[in-house]
Design a protein around this motif. Structure first.
Motif, mmCIF file in Angstrom:
data_model
loop_
_atom_site.group_PDB
_atom_site.id
_atom_site.type_symbol
_atom_site.label_atom_id
_atom_site.label_comp_id
_atom_site.label_asym_id
_atom_site.label_seq_id
_atom_site.Cartn_x
_atom_site.Cartn_y
_atom_site.Cartn_z
ATOM 1 N N ASP A 29 0.880 -1.155 0.000
ATOM 2 C CA ASP A 29 0.000 0.000 0.000
ATOM 3 C C ASP A 29 0.937 1.229 0.000
ATOM 4 N N ASP A 31 -0.081 5.151 0.737
ATOM 5 C CA ASP A 31 -0.335 6.171 1.776
ATOM 6 C C ASP A 31 -0.475 5.518 3.152
ATOM 7 N N ASP A 300 -2.075 -0.168 5.821
ATOM 8 C CA ASP A 300 -2.382 0.548 7.075
ATOM 9 C C ASP A 300 -3.879 0.625 7.335
ATOM 10 N N ASP A 305 -6.922 -2.616 2.921
ATOM 11 C CA ASP A 305 -5.749 -3.460 2.652
ATOM 12 C C ASP A 305 -5.852 -4.843 3.287
HETATM 13 MG MG MG Z 1 -2.920 3.282 3.009
#
Ligand code: MG
Ligand code: G3P
Length: 356
Positions: A29, A31, A300, A305
């Motif tokens: 991932d 961000d 995160d 995710d």
């Molecule tokens: Mg993220």
């Protein structure tokens, strides 16, 4: 250590080199894992370096977007200081490329980010008739009087403005809106219009008795995402929630739409096809069939995710540098990850230790 051969595998838009890569892959991932807004997290470089040194193929799977994959890869490479090929990068709207054939000749309202960048993405995917809320605003300045329509430095091309007069035949949100008031208004206008013609509206009776006729697509369902600000920020899912509520109040019907991005299966199928291209099977059992590889997803956001990776049968590693900020060492209550670690470097070290 890194060899030239290793570099070729990861640094190339060229064919995958015929060297033995590990039989496991890592899906990052972006961000909240590698970067936070304008800042690159300090563990990012070391995490990617470890994978390169161990010859582990990796890709990036983000719910961000608003740019072509080539532009985003270039932007990310500069920011992180490691070359990232567009072939390794999946944006929220990348799987929506497949819709271009279905909507090739239809007029599509493309929403999100900087209108001209999203127009560029849509045209790059093969959409031939695109219109953006910015262009609608330029043709009809009173469409959203509270928004600034004068700040544009370059006037919009006349040929684009012509599309505003054509009926809207589908709406696709490619990225977070930068002008929620204007974009919600224009999308609602299209959804309640007669046959997609802006400036028209169905009768009250028709609105309540007929179903939604303009198909709607969102590239990402995240309610929040993580940047430099101490707590998570609104994302495309929050924007969608507003649209859903307004549409329901105006028509009595639930808004109908199709979602892309994590955690949707379509996005994971697309990611798998990308992995098959950059790291084709090279490990075979004695019966000659390819050995199944393990895919580890590092993220995160438990709802995007981790939920997506778990549902697709991948291993999931949840970091504490983004949206997920637990009080102690606990896992997420609804979408527990295979492992929870502090940051992306710890995630990569944990993955490598599992594979030794
Ligand atoms: Mg993220
Ligand atoms: O809008 C949310 C998006 O920016 C999240 O990106 O990289 O955390 O999937 P990412």
């Amino acid at each position: 250590f890194k060899t030239k051969a290793h570099n070729r595998l990861f640094h190339a838009d060229t064919k995958v080199q015929a060297i033995a890569h590990a039989n496991y892959n890592v899906v990052f991932d972006i961000d909240g894992v590698l970067i936070k807004g304008k800042q690159v997290l300090p563990q990012t470089h070391r995490a990617l370096g470890l994978l390169q040194a161990n010859n582990v193929p990796y890709i990036f799977l983000t719910n961000g977007g608003g740019l072509r994959e080539t532009d985003k890869a270039e932007q990310l490479s500069k920011k992180i200081g490691i070359h990232i090929s567009p072939r390794q990068l999946i944006l929220s709207h990348s799987p929506m490329r497949a819709l271009a054939a279905q909507y090739e000749d239809k007029n599509v309202l493309v929403v999100g980010g900087n209108g001209s960048d999203c127009r560029c993405v849509a045209e790059h995917y093969g959409f031939k008739h695109v219109v953006t809320p910015e262009e609608v605003h330029a043709v009809y300045p009173s469409v959203c009087p509270s928004s600034d329509n004068e700040a544009r430095s370059v006037p919009l091309a006349e040929k684009y403005l012509q599309s505003v007069l054509r009926p809207v035949e589908a709406i696709m949100v490619f990225h977070d809106s930068v002008d929620w008031g204007r974009d919600l208004q224009v999308m609602l206008d299209a959804l309640v219009s007669k046959d997609g013609y802006l400036t028209t509206v169905k009768s009250q009776a028709e609105l309540h008795t007929t179903k939604q006729t303009v198909p709607l697509y969102f590239s990402n369902s995240d309610l929040v995402w993580s940047n430099e600000y101490p707590t998570p920020r609104f994302a495309q899912g929050t924007f969608r929630t507003c649209l859903e509520r307004i549409y329901k109040d105006m028509t009595g019907h639930s808004l109908e739409y199709t979602l892309f991005g994590k955690p949707m299966t379509t996005t994971y199928q697309y990611a798998e096809s990308v992995l098959n291209k950059i790291a084709p099977p090279i490990h075979y059992g004695i019966d000659g069939t390819p050995k199944p590889r393990t895919v580890y997803a590092i993220g995160d956001n438990p709802y995007a995710d981790i939920a997506g990776a778990n549902a697709y049968g991948w291993q999931s590693v949840l970091v504490r540098t983004g949206v997920f900020v637990p009080e102690g060492n606990e896992n997420h209550h609804t979408h527990p990850a295979t492992a929870v670690v502090d940051d992306v470097e710890d995630a990569v070290r944990w993955i490598i230790s599992k594979e030794i």
